[in-house]
Write a protein that holds these residues in place. Structure first.
Motif, PDB file in Angstrom:
ATOM      1  N   VAL A   1       0.839  -1.203   0.000  1.00 31.71           N
ATOM      2  CA  VAL A   1       0.000   0.000   0.000  1.00 31.71           C
ATOM      3  C   VAL A   1       0.869   1.246   0.000  1.00 31.71           C
ATOM      4  CG1 VAL A   1      -1.679   1.319   1.324  1.00 31.71           C
ATOM      5  CG2 VAL A   1      -1.917  -1.157   1.110  1.00 31.71           C
ATOM      6  N   PHE A   2       0.584   2.151  -0.921  1.00 30.92           N
ATOM      7  CA  PHE A   2       1.299   3.420  -0.981  1.00 30.92           C
ATOM      8  C   PHE A   2       0.396   4.552  -0.527  1.00 30.92           C
ATOM      9  CE2 PHE A   2       4.431   1.262  -3.392  1.00 30.92           C
ATOM     10  CZ  PHE A   2       5.584   2.004  -3.179  1.00 30.92           C
ATOM     11  N   PRO A   3       0.816   5.300   0.483  1.00 32.45           N
ATOM     12  CA  PRO A   3       0.049   6.488   0.853  1.00 32.45           C
ATOM     13  C   PRO A   3       0.067   7.462  -0.324  1.00 32.45           C
ATOM     14  CG  PRO A   3       1.775   6.008   2.453  1.00 32.45           C
ATOM     15  CD  PRO A   3       2.039   5.158   1.270  1.00 32.45           C
ATOM     16  N   LYS A   4      -1.010   8.220  -0.448  1.00 34.12           N
ATOM     17  CA  LYS A   4      -1.075   9.118  -1.600  1.00 34.12           C
ATOM     18  C   LYS A   4      -1.062  10.570  -1.157  1.00 34.12           C
ATOM     19  CE  LYS A   4      -3.398   9.651  -5.991  1.00 34.12           C
ATOM     20  NZ  LYS A   4      -4.504   9.253  -6.842  1.00 34.12           N
ATOM     21  N   HIS A   5      -0.147  11.316  -1.719  1.00 40.18           N
ATOM     22  CA  HIS A   5      -0.099  12.762  -1.515  1.00 40.18           C
ATOM     23  C   HIS A   5       0.661  13.324  -2.705  1.00 40.18           C
ATOM     24  CE1 HIS A   5       1.068  16.699   0.211  1.00 40.18           C
ATOM     25  NE2 HIS A   5      -0.061  16.579   0.870  1.00 40.18           N
ATOM     26  N   HIS A   6       0.262  14.504  -3.175  1.00 40.41           N
ATOM     27  CA  HIS A   6       0.892  14.985  -4.421  1.00 40.41           C
ATOM     28  C   HIS A   6       2.394  15.200  -4.243  1.00 40.41           C
ATOM     29  CE1 HIS A   6       1.403  19.303  -3.434  1.00 40.41           C
ATOM     30  NE2 HIS A   6       0.418  19.085  -2.592  1.00 40.41           N
ATOM     31  N   SER A   7       2.828  15.569  -3.021  1.00 38.46           N
ATOM     32  CA  SER A   7       4.256  15.827  -2.853  1.00 38.46           C
ATOM     33  C   SER A   7       5.066  14.527  -2.838  1.00 38.46           C
ATOM     34  CB  SER A   7       4.509  16.608  -1.559  1.00 38.46           C
ATOM     35  OG  SER A   7       4.255  15.799  -0.436  1.00 38.46           O
TER      36      SER A   7
ATOM     37  N   VAL B   1      -1.581   1.955   7.486  1.00 37.11           N
ATOM     38  CA  VAL B   1      -1.278   2.736   6.287  1.00 37.11           C
ATOM     39  C   VAL B   1      -2.572   2.953   5.523  1.00 37.11           C
ATOM     40  CG1 VAL B   1       0.111   2.876   4.208  1.00 37.11           C
ATOM     41  CG2 VAL B   1       0.944   1.606   6.162  1.00 37.11           C
ATOM     42  N   VAL B   2      -2.799   4.179   5.069  1.00 39.15           N
ATOM     43  CA  VAL B   2      -3.940   4.462   4.212  1.00 39.15           C
ATOM     44  C   VAL B   2      -3.400   4.885   2.863  1.00 39.15           C
ATOM     45  CG1 VAL B   2      -5.918   5.964   3.842  1.00 39.15           C
ATOM     46  CG2 VAL B   2      -5.355   5.169   6.142  1.00 39.15           C
ATOM     47  N   GLY B   3      -3.821   4.203   1.802  1.00 36.07           N
ATOM     48  CA  GLY B   3      -3.310   4.574   0.486  1.00 36.07           C
ATOM     49  C   GLY B   3      -3.854   3.667  -0.584  1.00 36.07           C
ATOM     50  N   GLU B   4      -3.088   3.588  -1.670  1.00 37.85           N
ATOM     51  CA  GLU B   4      -3.503   2.766  -2.795  1.00 37.85           C
ATOM     52  C   GLU B   4      -2.540   1.603  -2.933  1.00 37.85           C
ATOM     53  OE1 GLU B   4      -3.521   5.394  -6.105  1.00 37.85           O
ATOM     54  OE2 GLU B   4      -5.567   6.067  -5.711  1.00 37.85           O
ATOM     55  N   ARG B   5      -3.054   0.489  -3.511  1.00 36.09           N
ATOM     56  CA  ARG B   5      -2.166  -0.649  -3.740  1.00 36.09           C
ATOM     57  C   ARG B   5      -1.178  -0.339  -4.856  1.00 36.09           C
ATOM     58  NH1 ARG B   5      -5.490  -6.161  -3.170  1.00 36.09           N
ATOM     59  NH2 ARG B   5      -6.433  -5.702  -1.165  1.00 36.09           N
ATOM     60  N   ALA B   6      -0.089  -1.103  -4.837  1.00 39.95           N
ATOM     61  CA  ALA B   6       0.933  -0.907  -5.865  1.00 39.95           C
ATOM     62  C   ALA B   6       0.342  -1.126  -7.249  1.00 39.95           C
ATOM     63  CB  ALA B   6       2.105  -1.849  -5.618  1.00 39.95           C
ATOM     64  N   MET B   7      -0.477  -2.202  -7.373  1.00 39.70           N
ATOM     65  CA  MET B   7      -1.139  -2.474  -8.650  1.00 39.70           C
ATOM     66  C   MET B   7      -2.630  -2.421  -8.408  1.00 39.70           C
ATOM     67  SD  MET B   7       0.979  -3.053 -11.143  1.00 39.70           S
ATOM     68  CE  MET B   7       0.426  -4.239 -12.349  1.00 39.70           C
TER      69      MET B   7
ATOM     70  N   GLY C   1      -3.331   0.942  -8.662  1.00 40.00           N
ATOM     71  CA  GLY C   1      -3.428   2.358  -8.304  1.00 40.00           C
ATOM     72  C   GLY C   1      -2.121   3.105  -8.399  1.00 40.00           C
ATOM     73  N   PHE C   2      -1.137   2.698  -7.575  1.00 41.74           N
ATOM     74  CA  PHE C   2       0.128   3.417  -7.547  1.00 41.74           C
ATOM     75  C   PHE C   2       0.860   3.294  -8.886  1.00 41.74           C
ATOM     76  CE2 PHE C   2       4.714   3.139  -6.883  1.00 41.74           C
ATOM     77  CZ  PHE C   2       4.949   4.444  -6.489  1.00 41.74           C
ATOM     78  N   ALA C   3       0.838   2.078  -9.462  1.00 40.05           N
ATOM     79  CA  ALA C   3       1.594   1.855 -10.695  1.00 40.05           C
ATOM     80  C   ALA C   3       1.092   2.776 -11.804  1.00 40.05           C
ATOM     81  CB  ALA C   3       1.480   0.397 -11.124  1.00 40.05           C
ATOM     82  N   SER C   4      -0.224   2.905 -11.955  1.00 36.88           N
ATOM     83  CA  SER C   4      -0.714   3.761 -13.037  1.00 36.88           C
ATOM     84  C   SER C   4      -0.371   5.213 -12.761  1.00 36.88           C
ATOM     85  CB  SER C   4      -2.217   3.579 -13.224  1.00 36.88           C
ATOM     86  OG  SER C   4      -2.877   3.875 -12.014  1.00 36.88           O
ATOM     87  N   ASN C   5      -0.400   5.624 -11.490  1.00 31.50           N
ATOM     88  CA  ASN C   5      -0.024   6.994 -11.165  1.00 31.50           C
ATOM     89  C   ASN C   5       1.425   7.276 -11.511  1.00 31.50           C
ATOM     90  OD1 ASN C   5      -2.464   7.829 -10.163  1.00 31.50           O
ATOM     91  ND2 ASN C   5      -1.999   7.232  -8.074  1.00 31.50           N
ATOM     92  N   THR C   6       2.302   6.347 -11.124  1.00 33.45           N
ATOM     93  CA  THR C   6       3.725   6.630 -11.325  1.00 33.45           C
ATOM     94  C   THR C   6       4.090   6.570 -12.796  1.00 33.45           C
ATOM     95  OG1 THR C   6       5.939   6.144 -10.542  1.00 33.45           O
ATOM     96  CG2 THR C   6       4.541   4.269 -10.894  1.00 33.45           C
TER      97      THR C   6
END
Lengths: 500, 263
Positions: A33-39, A247-253, A255-260
């Protein structure tokens, strides 16, 4: 079609799983899980710029010739026709004017280098001001400091080895700094240049360091840096459900993968646009390096600006010890940057030592919640910023019609006065912001509505976020380290009055 | 009789040969191509006494505390200073930078050129000094741009920058940008060495070398060599660093704010 693709994907995945027993590990990592914040995307700017640097650098290395042999230019660029120049500089002119997309790729490489270092500074500032470097992430911080130092050095090497008149003056400064080291200066100079300035092997040495040694170190350090972020988990800002142990966030796949991936594509797009629109370092206009020639407006790339700024501000204080002289540039050209980087690297340990905070932290702090750290950070940034601006005193003097000497003295005095002032002011701002947050939590959000009390006093109606008790007193909320909504309430609920 | 005659003819021939050789070998007096007529000098004196005399004094002798004497500056200095608008000063405390020239000395008008020539002729006739070249315009642009570039970097770039973007000197003085200087102005500047600029006489830089330098400046200034896009003023890494932050990093922060927005 979809059916075929799906069965193909399933077949491939099964084949892999049968051979490598990967399903378990992949499922576990994909659920990371990746926490999400624009910074949290800022560090990736540097990562993707580095990828652009490697790819564009490979293309450039196909055409660049790291050779000091003197040749006569016979290419298409008329203002250089018939000039003597090194093979290296000639190959850069050929790269710029005769190789397909050569000029574009060179500009892409240079813009990517500037954005790479700029993004590292931005990312480092974010990590500093939110306390992300605290235990258990000291090693990640140290890796980042090393990456910044190496990134600056790598940029300097690449900028220098083109052997144009602008960068040649920078090489001369580097040579002078090496010579300024007490006792071993001459030896150091011989070690790098193989003789007196500038000899005939320095370009091939700079080239090997630029395309092989330093990038290798950078790749290793980036691997460690990113690996540590993955295995130690990313930090998160406090918020609903986001605590030290959750942890609050998105999964690596996915969510996070498409963002990165989207972020990486956008970095490439921004760099590509800059390379296509803005001309950068037109070395063909600077001419080949000739020691007897010089120009005005000689600057290094921005990341080395603080070094040149220091050299411009530092007084000519030479130390004479018998037959030995310690020249003034030694202190500011070598000792000062070493001290600055040492302090940067030591900061997590200095803070731990002075606060006694040995706990592990997964949750970030808002900059206002640690006024001392934020004040120190502002102090450091102002110190760096004044050195940086002083590196461009000539351009500033001419652009804004201010006498050059005035700028030098402003820089000297500013360097001593402004950082402590920044500390005091920023620290005070942090305390004020804290109080404003507490005020909202304890007494309520301001509504802008005035209410007359029976005794004739007007008071502003507050709406406490925690509600009010039966006596109409606001129930104070505990500050949890998260953002407090200060926006004035749109429908004022007078304190103590039951909603009808 | 014949012997005397022979000797006489010999002496005559020797005298003729000597006189001819003298006429051929002795250099012509150093004057400008077009002999300045007295009328032109008088016109120049009238202009001088109207526009210049209050600071530079009668007979070019200067006025203490107001302006230097002009004996020996030549009409090259007159052309450079007046056609670029540096002189006459608008106010006594001006630093003498380029401005729009006074209408009566505008080198783009026939009247202005005639006045410049007259003023120059008066200064030249009274005090002497470096002269405006006889060639004008395209004739002052050399053919070897690259050689001009090398000479430029050796002699000029240390104040005027690689491509003529200017620079700084101490005490609040600035070498000018070369964006709008005409070939005549660049040539006369090299000849006369205005303000802090050294004089590049014809022995330091031959007329051909001066013309090559002018050709180089014209070929690289402005946006004449910008294959890579916007030049960012061609001020070097300073403006590039600014763009890296203000355009590159700001755009990326915007991207991150968009991607990282809570959905």
């Amino acid at each position: 079609m979809g059916l075929v693709a799906r069965s193909l994907a399933r077949g491939t995945a099964n084949a892999f799983d049968r051979r490598f027993k990967a399903a378990g590990a992949v499922r576990r990592q994909a659920s990371h899980v990746f926490p999400k914040h624009h910074s949290f995307f800022w560090g990736e700017f540097a990562l993707y710029s580095f990828a652009v640097l490697v790819l564009s650098g490979v293309y450039l290395a196909l055409f660049f010739v790291p050779d000091t042999t003197e040749v006569v230019y016979r290419g298409p660029f008329e203002p250089a026709q018939g000039l003597y120049m090194s093979r290296a500089y000639e190959s850069v002119l050929a790269l710029s004017f005769e190789v397909r997309a050569g000029l574009f790729v060179r500009q892409l490489h240079h813009w990517a280098a500037l954005v790479f270092v700029a993004a590292m500074i931005l990312h480092m500032a974010r990590n500093y001001f939110t306390g992300a470097f605290r235990r258990p992430r000291e090693l990640t911080w140290l890796g980042g400091v090393a990456l910044l130092a190496l990134g600056i050095f790598e940029g300097y090497l690449g900028y220098s080895m083109l052997d144009d008149l602008l960068s040649g003056l920078g090489v001369r400064i580097f040579s002078g700094l090496l010579l300024s080291v007490p006792l071993v200066g001459t030896w150091l100079h011989w070690l790098v240049f193989g003789g007196e300035f500038f000899g005939d092997i320095w370009i091939s040495r700079f080239f090997v360091a630029h395309v092989f040694l330093v990038p290798g170190l950078l790749i290793a350090l980036i691997g460690m840096h990113v690996g540590l972020v993955w295995f130690q988990k990313h930090t998160q800002f406090p918020g609903p459900g986001a605590r030290e142990d959750t942890v609050v966030g998105e999964r690596a796949m996915p969510g996070f993968a498409s963002n990165t991936v989207a972020n990486g594509v956008c970095v490439l797009a921004v760099l590509g646009l800059m390379a296509g629109i803005f001309q950068i370092n037109p070395v063909f206009l600077w001419g080949p390096y000739v020691p007897s020639q010089v120009s005005t407006y000689i600057q290094p790339d921005f990341y080395a600006g603080f070094l040149i700024g220091g050299l411009r501000l530092w007084p000519r204080w030479e130390i004479h010890l018998g037959a030995y002289t310690v020249p003034a540039p030694f202190w500011v050209g070598l000792v000062l940057p070493l001290v600055m980087f040492a302090l940067l690297a030591a900061y997590p340990f200095l803070e731990r030592f002075s606060t006694g905070d040995r706990a592990a932290h997964q949750v970030l702090q808002r900059p206002r919640d640690n006024p001392t750290r934020t004040g120190i950070g502002a102090m450091g940034l102002v110190f760096w910023g004044i050195l940086f601006l002083s590196g461009a005193t000539d351009v500033l003097a001419a652009s804004f019609d201010v006498p050059f000497e005035l700028l030098v003295w402003a820089g000297r005095i500013g360097l001593l006065v402004l950082p402590p002032l920044a500390y005091v002011v920023v620290r005070r701002i942090c305390v004020g912001l804290q109080r404003a947050d507490r005020d909202v939590l304890e007494r309520g959000v301001r509504t802008g509505v005035l209410q007359a009390r029976p005794d004739g006093v007007y008071v502003e109606v507050r709406r406490p976020p925690g509600g009010a008790d039966r006596q109409g007193r606001p129930i104070p909320l505990e500050y949890g380290g998260a953002r407090v909504d200060h926006r004035p309430a749109t429908s004022p609920e007078p304190v103590g009055e039951e909603p009808r | 009789m014949t012997r005397r005659l022979r000797h006489g003819l010999l002496v005559l021939a020797a005298l003729v040969a000597l006189g001819g050789a003298y006429a051929l070998l002795v250099p012509a007096p150093q004057t400008a191509g077009a002999q300045p007529g007295q009328a032109q000098i008088d016109q120049g004196r009238a202009l001088y006494e109207r526009a210049c005399i209050s600071c530079h004094g009668a007979n070019l002798q200067g006025a203490p505390g107001r302006g230097p004497g002009l004996v020996g500056v030549g009409d090259a200095a007159v052309y450079f200073q007046v056609s670029t608008g540096r002189m006459p000063l608008a106010r006594a405390e001006d630093r003498g930078y380029r401005k729009v020239p006074a209408p009566e000395f505008d080198p783009d008008t026939d009247q202005g050129r005639a006045n410049l020539a007259a003023l120059g002729a008066y200064i030249e006739a009274t005090g002497g000094g470096p002269e405006v070249p006889a060639e004008t315009g395209p004739e002052l642009i050399g053919s070897d741009v690259a050689h001009g570039g090398e000479l430029y970097r050796l002699n000029c770039a240390s104040c005027h920058q690689f491509t003529g973007r200017g620079g700084i000197l101490g005490a609040g003085r600035y070498p000018p940008r070369l964006d709008v200087a005409t070939p005549e102005q660049m040539y006369t500047a090299m000849l006369s060495g205005p303000m802090a600029m050294p004089v590049f006489g014809d022995k330091q830089l031959t007329p051909e070398e001066k013309k090559d330098i002018i050709a180089y400046v014209l070929s690289v200034r402005g946006r004449n060599q910008a294959p890579g896009g916007f030049t960012l003023g061609e001020l070097g890494p300073t403006t590039e660093g600014l763009v890296a932050f203000v355009v590159g990093l700001v755009a990326l922060i915007g991207v991150a704010a968009w991607i990282g927005a809570r959905s």
